[in-house]
Scaffold this active site. Sequence first.
Site, PDB file in Angstrom:
ATOM      1  N   HIS A 185      -3.622   4.639  -8.102  1.00 13.69           N
ATOM      2  CA  HIS A 185      -4.018   3.766  -6.996  1.00 13.69           C
ATOM      3  C   HIS A 185      -5.547   3.727  -6.978  1.00 13.69           C
ATOM      4  O   HIS A 185      -6.184   4.699  -6.584  1.00 13.69           O
ATOM      5  CB  HIS A 185      -3.437   4.367  -5.711  1.00 13.69           C
ATOM      6  CG  HIS A 185      -3.802   3.660  -4.447  1.00 13.69           C
ATOM      7  ND1 HIS A 185      -2.908   2.890  -3.747  1.00 13.69           N
ATOM      8  CD2 HIS A 185      -4.947   3.630  -3.723  1.00 13.69           C
ATOM      9  CE1 HIS A 185      -3.481   2.416  -2.659  1.00 13.69           C
ATOM     10  NE2 HIS A 185      -4.723   2.850  -2.629  1.00 13.69           N
ATOM     11  N   ASN A 220      -8.875  -2.564  -2.950  1.00  9.56           N
ATOM     12  CA  ASN A 220      -8.137  -2.127  -4.136  1.00  9.56           C
ATOM     13  C   ASN A 220      -8.473  -3.066  -5.287  1.00  9.56           C
ATOM     14  O   ASN A 220      -8.958  -4.174  -5.087  1.00  9.56           O
ATOM     15  CB  ASN A 220      -6.626  -2.270  -3.902  1.00  9.56           C
ATOM     16  CG  ASN A 220      -6.098  -1.295  -2.901  1.00  9.56           C
ATOM     17  OD1 ASN A 220      -6.270  -1.481  -1.708  1.00  9.56           O
ATOM     18  ND2 ASN A 220      -5.452  -0.251  -3.369  1.00  9.56           N
ATOM     19  N   ARG A 261      -0.224  -3.466   3.155  1.00 14.50           N
ATOM     20  CA  ARG A 261      -0.551  -2.221   3.853  1.00 14.50           C
ATOM     21  C   ARG A 261      -2.038  -1.893   3.664  1.00 14.50           C
ATOM     22  O   ARG A 261      -2.832  -2.036   4.574  1.00 14.50           O
ATOM     23  CB  ARG A 261       0.355  -1.078   3.338  1.00 14.50           C
ATOM     24  CG  ARG A 261       0.321   0.179   4.197  1.00 14.50           C
ATOM     25  CD  ARG A 261      -0.852   1.073   3.950  1.00 14.50           C
ATOM     26  NE  ARG A 261      -0.885   1.584   2.579  1.00 14.50           N
ATOM     27  CZ  ARG A 261      -1.894   2.279   2.084  1.00 14.50           C
ATOM     28  NH1 ARG A 261      -2.965   2.540   2.833  1.00 14.50           N
ATOM     29  NH2 ARG A 261      -1.884   2.703   0.836  1.00 14.50           N
ATOM     30  N   HIS A 318      -9.298   1.923  -6.087  1.00 12.40           N
ATOM     31  CA  HIS A 318     -10.128   0.976  -5.343  1.00 12.40           C
ATOM     32  C   HIS A 318     -11.294   0.584  -6.240  1.00 12.40           C
ATOM     33  O   HIS A 318     -11.779   1.392  -7.030  1.00 12.40           O
ATOM     34  CB  HIS A 318     -10.614   1.603  -4.028  1.00 12.40           C
ATOM     35  CG  HIS A 318      -9.527   1.623  -3.009  1.00 12.40           C
ATOM     36  ND1 HIS A 318      -9.452   0.713  -1.987  1.00 12.40           N
ATOM     37  CD2 HIS A 318      -8.433   2.411  -2.886  1.00 12.40           C
ATOM     38  CE1 HIS A 318      -8.366   0.949  -1.270  1.00 12.40           C
ATOM     39  NE2 HIS A 318      -7.721   1.981  -1.792  1.00 12.40           N
ATOM     40  N   CYS A 342      -9.819   2.297   3.075  1.00 18.42           N
ATOM     41  CA  CYS A 342      -9.433   3.238   4.120  1.00 18.42           C
ATOM     42  C   CYS A 342     -10.360   3.061   5.319  1.00 18.42           C
ATOM     43  O   CYS A 342     -11.579   3.197   5.192  1.00 18.42           O
ATOM     44  CB  CYS A 342      -9.528   4.667   3.602  1.00 18.42           C
ATOM     45  SG  CYS A 342      -9.208   5.863   4.898  1.00 18.42           S
TER      46      CYS A 342
END
Length: 309
Positions: A208, A250, A15, A210, A241
Amino acid sequence: MRLPTAVNVFDVGCRDGFQMEKQFIPTSEKVAIVNRLARLGFRKMEITSFVSPRAVPQMQDAALVVAGAERVAGVTYAALVPNMKGAQRALETGVDELNVVFSVSESHNRANLRMPVADSLKNVADVISLARDQGGKPVNVSLATSFGCPFEGEVPRERVLKLAREALAMGAASLSFADTTGMANPRQVYELLGSFRDQFPDVQVTLHFHNTRAMGMANILAGLQAGVTNFDAALGGLGGCPFAPGASGNVATEDVVHMLEEMGISTGIDLDGLLETARYLEKVIGRTLPGQIMKAGKVKDLHPLACEQ
Ligand code: COA
Ligand code: ZN
């Protein structure tokens, strides 16, 4: 050092990783990667997003990706959704969990979801009740830009905690704090998660990160020390994003698993299988991936001759 003995690493590469790829990745390749990863020991994977195909054309085949997933026992197959339409589409496919996202900062929420945070919160509540009505699927709520906003800079900790509290009151099964553009530093992570866990010791929380500014792994360590045991990562370190300037990948799943296992923290994930899958992914996208272990190899791989130099 206070550390847990085991943690969960969740792969979000199919994703968060794929959404940044300009060239369309054939659905069969997406499905092949999902199915390879699912056999490596993950307890949860975010395999696609049900967003507007105009906003992110790469995700237009979300339903086909879910349909192609082999549904390995023990793996929760999750999908990101931005709104009710996405939630309806996702629930029709039978995914196990929805991940509904909004940004803590107004400007990023408007850039990403084209609505004010207040409207997104209403969306979150609606998505949670829809999921409850349709089979009781759990909804994770992701708070993007929890550690900084590329448009506004600092994001007040109190605002993050307030929005987290509101999401929980709406019935979120779990929460993720996302560092959407790699602005978090380890001290900030430790302090935010410390405050959060003091207030909500029983809530499942995922971090999460990056790796935009090379702080991702240090932030994971800070999260571990704050007692967090769930971390997102993307195969090969792809991702970012599409609606944030300067976004990059990430933390790479194989780098995270490697570090944790080197520290004696069990992930249950087959690292060699992960590296093999990352090599496959490199062929699919036709370029070298940003992850480190793909370049350097594992610590345990060092050949004795390498030490003579
Ligand atoms: N899935 C498919 N189509 C969707 C959709 C969804 N989840 N949400 C909206 N649409 C469609 C609408 O049906 C409408 O189609 P139409 O013009 O053919 O009638 C069109 O998209 C516009 O709908 P609207 O509600 O006005 O949305 P918008 O254009 O303001 O876009 C979002 C809002 C949230 C749907 C869009 O910005 C989006 O999908 N963003 C996701 C961004 C993303 O993936 N970021 C990275 C992950 S955090
Ligand atoms: Zn992300």
